[in-house]
Structure formats: C-alpha cells, structure tokens
Design an enzyme around this catalytic site. Structure first.
Site, PDB file in Angstrom:
ATOM      1  N   GLU A  53     -87.975  -3.844  14.821  1.00 22.36           N
ATOM      2  CA  GLU A  53     -86.946  -4.537  15.895  1.00 22.36           C
ATOM      3  C   GLU A  53     -85.544  -3.556  15.892  1.00 22.36           C
ATOM      4  O   GLU A  53     -85.165  -3.205  16.857  1.00 22.36           O
ATOM      5  CB  GLU A  53     -86.866  -5.971  15.724  1.00 22.36           C
ATOM      6  CG  GLU A  53     -86.177  -6.393  16.952  1.00 22.36           C
ATOM      7  CD  GLU A  53     -85.417  -7.748  17.013  1.00 22.36           C
ATOM      8  OE1 GLU A  53     -85.105  -8.233  17.699  1.00 22.36           O
ATOM      9  OE2 GLU A  53     -85.693  -8.180  15.770  1.00 22.36           O
ATOM     10  N   ASP A  54     -85.015  -3.376  14.455  1.00 21.69           N
ATOM     11  CA  ASP A  54     -83.680  -2.964  14.673  1.00 21.69           C
ATOM     12  C   ASP A  54     -83.555  -1.525  14.308  1.00 21.69           C
ATOM     13  O   ASP A  54     -82.387  -1.001  14.527  1.00 21.69           O
ATOM     14  CB  ASP A  54     -82.780  -3.648  13.425  1.00 21.69           C
ATOM     15  CG  ASP A  54     -82.568  -5.311  14.081  1.00 21.69           C
ATOM     16  OD1 ASP A  54     -83.092  -5.533  15.105  1.00 21.69           O
ATOM     17  OD2 ASP A  54     -82.295  -5.996  13.100  1.00 21.69           O
TER      18      ASP A  54
END
Length: 701
Positions: free
Chosen positions: A76-77
């Site tokens: 996600e990051d």
C-alpha cells in the site's frame, strides 16, 4: 538494527533458525521499502511493522504471519507489487500481505457504506486465511497504543471503529487480552474524562480492598492445600471499560467494586471439578450462579467453571476455575493453539473449528445480503454474543445469542429448515415461534414442504443468519410473483392486439430490452408486476405500434387469491371474492385490488395505464377480511354472543370494537375473515337471527 536482533532472539525460543532468518529477511526488505518514510511521532516507519510482529510473537504466531506483519504496509505505502512479494517470499506470505492491505484501505470518513464495503472485504480475506485478521488486529492494536499523536477528531473516529468492530472480533476469536486492551484504549480515546475518573475511583477502591483480597486469597489457598489440590490462586482486576458498561446499565460504582473476583488455575480438567467442590464447602455458593463452560464451551471456545460464593462478612466472591491450557485459550483465543504449529496428524482444536465455522457463516451472510449495510447490520448482531445454549431433539448443543427464538434456531440448524418452518415444540410442548429460548431447553422444529418464510418473523428474530436468509427468501419469492403477475398483465394487453408474448420474435424482445436497459425479459416482467412500468406501453413497444390502440379486449384479468406479495387488497373497501373489482397499479407495491365502487380510485377508474379490469377466478383460495357495522340493543355478554354466532358460521373474528350510543343501543365494528360473498351472506344470516339486532351493513369507503 538492535531491534530486529533482539526480536530474532525472542523468536529462537519457539521457531527454527531457518524460519527466524526468513522473518529477519522480511524485516530488512520492509526497512528498505519504507526508507525515508516516518510515522507521525517522527520515528522511522519500520518501527511500526516491527512492533506489530512483536505483538504476534507474544502469541507465538507462525513465521509466515510474522513475515506478513513485517511487510503488511509494503504494497500500500511503497508501490511494490504483489508479484514482487510472491517472487521474494512465496505465494502464502504475499496473499496474507495483500489481504491485510485491502483491509487497511478502509477510508471510514466516507459514508457508512464504505465502512460496510470494507468490512465485507475483511470477511472475504478472513475466509481465505484467518491469519489475515490476526495480523490486522495486531496492526490495529499498535495503532491504538500510539494514538495520541493524531488529532482529536481522527482519534475518536478510530476509537469508535475499534470499539464497534475490532474489539468484538477479538472477543469472537476468544482473544480476551487483546479485547480488553482494545476496549480500554478505545474508551480512553473516546471519553478521556470518564476514563480518568473511573481509573482514579478504582485506584482508591483498590487500596481499601487490599486486606480483604489478601484474606480471601489466603483462605482459598489453605482450603486447596487441606484437600491436597494443586492450583494457583490470583485476584482478578475488572477493566475500566467493563466497569463503565455496567455503570451505564444503571449499576452503582460501589456495587460493581464490592464483588471480589479470583481465578484458580489447575493442572487438569478433573482437578477443576474437585476445586469447585472444595470452594463450595469453604463458602456457600449462590444458587443459580454456577456456570459450567467446560462441558459446554462458549461460542468463542472459552472454557472455565464460574461460581459465585458468599464470602466472610457476606461479600460476594466470583471464582473462575480452569486449566493452564484453558487460561492460555481464554487470553489468546484462536492464536493460542496455532493450527500451523500443530503436527501433521494432530486434529485442529475445537476453538479453531468454531472460529472457522463463524467465518464460514459470515461469508454465507455476505453472499446472501442485499447490500453491504444489510450485511454489516447482520454481522454486528453476531459479534456481540451473550449466548443461550439449547438442545436439538437428538441431544446436540446449539449456541445462539440471548433472546433468540425458534426461528433463529431453525436457521442455525439449516437454511432449508428455517425456510420451511411452520411451528415449534419447546420441551415437547407447542410454543409460539416468537418465544425467546432459554438455556437448557430442547427445541424441535415442525416443517412443511412448500412452506415459506413469513415477513413478520423479521420483527422478532435475533441472529444475522436468520435475518439474511429470510430477506433473501422474501426477495426471491417477491421476484417470482412479480414476474408471474407482470407476464399475465402483459399478455392481457397483447391479447387486445390478437397476439401473446410467446409469439413475439426474439429480436424484437431484445430490441425493447436494450431500449429499457434491462438485461433479461424477467427483469422487465418484474418491473411490470411491481407497477414500475405500464404493461400497455411495453406491449406497444414490443409491437412497434405508436398510435394504434388495442382492439376492445375487455376480458378481465382473473385473480386467484394466491398471488402472494405483489397483490394486496385495499383496506379502504376490503373486496372479497364475488365483488366487482378493479386493480390499481401502484409503483413498487404491485397491484392493489379495490371495489369498482370505491371512492378512492374514482378519478383514475377509467385510466388504462393506472387501472386494470379484474375478475375473480372460478377457484379462489384464501381468507379475506371484511368489516361489518352492527347496530343492536345493548345487553350483557354481547361480544361473547356475537363471537359464538360468527364461529358457528365457520368464520374468524380478526378485530372487534364497540361504541355505546345511548344507554339502550350500541354499534359494533366487526372485522371477520370469510371465503367469499356467499360465505359472508351466511355469516350475516346467522347474526340476523340474534335478538335485539337493529341493522347490519357492510362498511365501505
């Protein structure tokens, strides 16, 4: 660097060197991926995944869960793809990380629907691998521990979500320690003042209680030694949120704190019952307060003996007795006996089986629910289990939430049993389906082929499973009835053009479906049946005729009385078989049947788009309500006499009310259910024979 080495040392206590190295590799990969990123507190971002892995290591989770914890924010990051993780760490770890990432994309600031949608994703991920939810819970726990760096608004939102969803999930998976911490941290973030006040009050009360607690502990320990029983005795602290909840339930703080709670942990199950006998001989037990969760574990796998005693000076003492294994189980739940640690031939523990069954049930609800909000409503009910335990006729135990009824029980046994349920016996006696079940009852369901769920059940059922399946069955029933009625309405109009639906070419039907943006003919027929589209207009489109009217086909549509949910009878004029009738198409409701003379539809009576000519079929089934207005001389036992005569005419009284005009005469409004006009005439003849009857009329709008 020191952090990961200290962590690796901890892991070597229960994981092999190869597995520890894999976890170490995952840490370095995450460190590189998050390079340059910082948390709100200013620390390097990688401290968060390491803290999450530490929480899971406390529960002795397997190496794949720990690797997923290290990598849970990578997709996600940092923009690293799932495929890259598969190449580096294998399919299983990548799947876990992907499952957790999907849950992390919850943006709860949007509407309730977004929250519900994401909760559905959680159910799907849990069903594939239950470790996903354990990693997610650990991630949430570390976020809750470091909540103070966020703004007040965000803190409260995260705390609310934790109390509403994550704490109950931890409870459902039997993870007591995590649930307590979630609740206390959530409580502190949601209501800082209340939390602090209760904390101070508890600290003050604890000082005054020290002496009594020590005395009780000492007397229980001596009692066990006298009986030659091994066991460690410890006082139990009540956590702040549970005190707060009890105070909200109108109990005073002193009343809650006046109960002294102890736990006795022993070596084996046999000793639990011996200890119970010993403490019952030491202090008198309170009748009705003994619970055996060892023989009948709670839904989340929790096992223990609970008893309440009258201690010295009459103070109540709550005691829990359990084995060391049950203690582990109570604190760490599903994570206590991790399935992936057990040997190849070892059967999965009962808790695991229960957790899997619950997840399977959640998944089933998710597939049946009409939308995500309906789903989350069902699951929230299931997340707060305060159980009752009932028996099937063959002696199997079923756990159900408190307040459950026989209908909930029927759906818990099997969906088909619920759908075809018509009555029940509780402890071998016929009982209403709406009666709440009590623990220890034996419940037997009476079914009938062709029976259908009753919409009224939705008013008293408790379980999410029953609610979801009833709604689903009613939707299916309503759809099939709407399609049936829609086809009859369309064919009636087409008959005016000397044709029928079966004779219309398929390409013409497809063309009209495209025009109306309907994928299949059934959807179009359903719309007609529900009154959302006019059969007359659809027929003209199907025949590609714009101006031509139908030939004068006045053959009315025949009503059989078995049309079900899409056909209803107007309450204003209560038509019954034999009356001249007309159908009013009401959007979304289907067809409402009125008397031809009903004033409520006088204005639209001759509008072919709103009203349909109806007649009664030769064979009409069912009971129809009709209202009678009876003027008669006042006399004693009047209502009983009327009821007897109506009953003698083979009719039922649905409703009765009476107004006295003056001392001598009265007016009775009587709603009776009859089969048709002939039956009604028979009822009226019976009533006319009564002495004192002045006038009987049928009430109409």
């Amino acid at each position: 660097m020191r952090g990961i080495e200290a962590f690796a040392d901890r892991l070597s206590n229960y994981l092999g060197p190869d597995q520890v190295n894999l976890v170490r590799r995952a840490y370095f990969y995450a460190e590189q991926a998050h390079d340059g990123q910082r948390r709100r507190s200013g620390e390097p971002y990688v401290t968060h995944p390491l803290a999450v892995a530490n929480i899971l290591a406390d529960m002795h989770m397997d190496h794949q869960s720990l690797m997923a914890a290290m990598l849970h924010d990578v997709i996600e990051d940092t923009g690293i793809a799932k495929e890259a993780l598969i190449a580096q760490f294998g399919e299983t770890v990548a799947e876990l990380v992907d499952g957790v990432s999907k849950l992390t994309q919850m943006d709860f600031q949007t509407k309730a629907e977004a929250q519900a949608e994401n909760f559905q994703k959680m159910a799907m991920a849990m069903a594939r691998d239950i470790r996903v939810i354990l990693v997610k819970l650990a991630d949430r726990l570390h976020n809750m521990r470091t909540l103070e760096v966020l703004s007040g608004e965000k803190r409260r939102r995260i705390a609310k979500e934790t109390l509403e969803i994550y704490a109950p999930i931890a409870n459902r998976l039997g993870m007591h320690n995590m649930r307590v911490e979630f609740e206390d941290l959530g409580f502190k973030a949601m209501y800082p003042m209340r939390s602090e006040r209760i904390r101070q009050a508890v600290r003050g009360a604890r000082g005054n209680r020290k002496e009594i607690v020590a005395k009780i502990e000492e007397s229980i320990t001596h009692c066990l030694e006298r009986e030659g029983l091994q066991g460690s005795v410890m006082g139990r602290e009540k956590h702040l949120y549970s005190i707060y909840q009890k105070m909200r339930g109108k109990r005073r703080f002193n009343e809650i704190m006046d109960v002294y709670a102890f736990r006795i942990v022993v070596d084996k199950v046999d000793t639990c019952y011996r200890v119970l006998g010993a403490v019952h001989s030491l202090y008198k037990p309170l009748p009705g307060r003994f619970k055996d969760y060892i023989a009948i574990p709670k839904a989340n796998g929790y096992q223990s003996l609970h008893t309440t005693l009258f201690g010295m000076h009459g103070v109540p003492i709550e005691i829990q007795i359990r084995t060391q294994e049950m203690e582990e189980m109570a604190n760490n739940g599903i994570a206590a006996h991790w399935l992936y640690k057990s040997g190849e031939n070892e059967a999965p523990k009962a808790t695991h089986v229960r957790a899997r069954q619950w997840v399977k049930g959640v998944l089933e609800m998710q597939q049946r629910a009409g939308n995500s909000l309906e789903f989350i409503e069902s699951v929230k009910i299931d997340l707060f289990p305060d159980e009752v335990y009932v028996f099937t006729p063959k002696g199997s135990i079923m756990e159900l939430p408190k307040g459950s009824t026989a209908v909930d029980f029927a759906y818990a046994v099997h969906t088909d049993v619920g759908n075809s349920c018509i009555a029940c016996r509780i402890n071998r006696r016929l009982a209403p389906l709406s009666q709440p079940l009590e623990s220890g009852s034996t419940v037997e369901i009476v079914t009938a082929p062709g029976a259908r769920p009753n919409p009224a059940w939705l008013n008293f059922i408790v379980t999410g499973k029953a609610r979801t399946h009833i709604r689903h069955a009613l939707k299916q029933q309503r759809r099939s009835e709407s399609i049936n009625l829609g086809e009859r309405l369309l064919n009636k109009v087409l008959a005016g053009f000397d044709t029928e639906l079966a004779k219309i070419p398929q390409e013409r039907i497809d063309h009209v479906l495209t025009e109306y943006s309907q994928p299949v003919i059934e959807d179009l027929l359903e719309d007609i049946g529900l009154g959302n589209r006019m059969a007359y207009l659809v027929a003209r489109r199907l025949l590609a005729r714009e101006d031509e009217s139908a030939t004068n086909d006045e053959s009315p549509l025949a009503i059989r009385g078995t049309e079900g949910l899409v056909l209803s009878y107007a309450r204003c004029c209560t038509p019954i078989p034999g009356d001249p009738i007309v159908g009013h198409l009401s959007a979304g409701k289907g067809m409402v049947v009125h008397l031809e003379s009903c004033r409520n539809i006088a204005e639209i009576r001759h509008n072919p788009e709103k009203c349909v000519q109806l007649s009664w079929a030769k064979e009409v089934n069912g009971e129809f309500n009709v209202e009678l207005r009876i003027e008669l001389e006042s006399q004693r036992g009047l209502i009983a006499v009327l009821a007897t005569h109506v009953n003698a005419a083979d009719a039922n009284i649905e409703k009765i009310s009476m107004d006295e005009r003056d001392g001598r005469t009265a007016v009775v409004q009587l709603v009776v259910s009859v089969r048709d006009r002939i039956h009604l005439a028979h009822v009226i003849r019976k009533l006319r024979k009564l002495t004192g009857i002045i006038k009987i009329t049928r009430a109409k709008a």
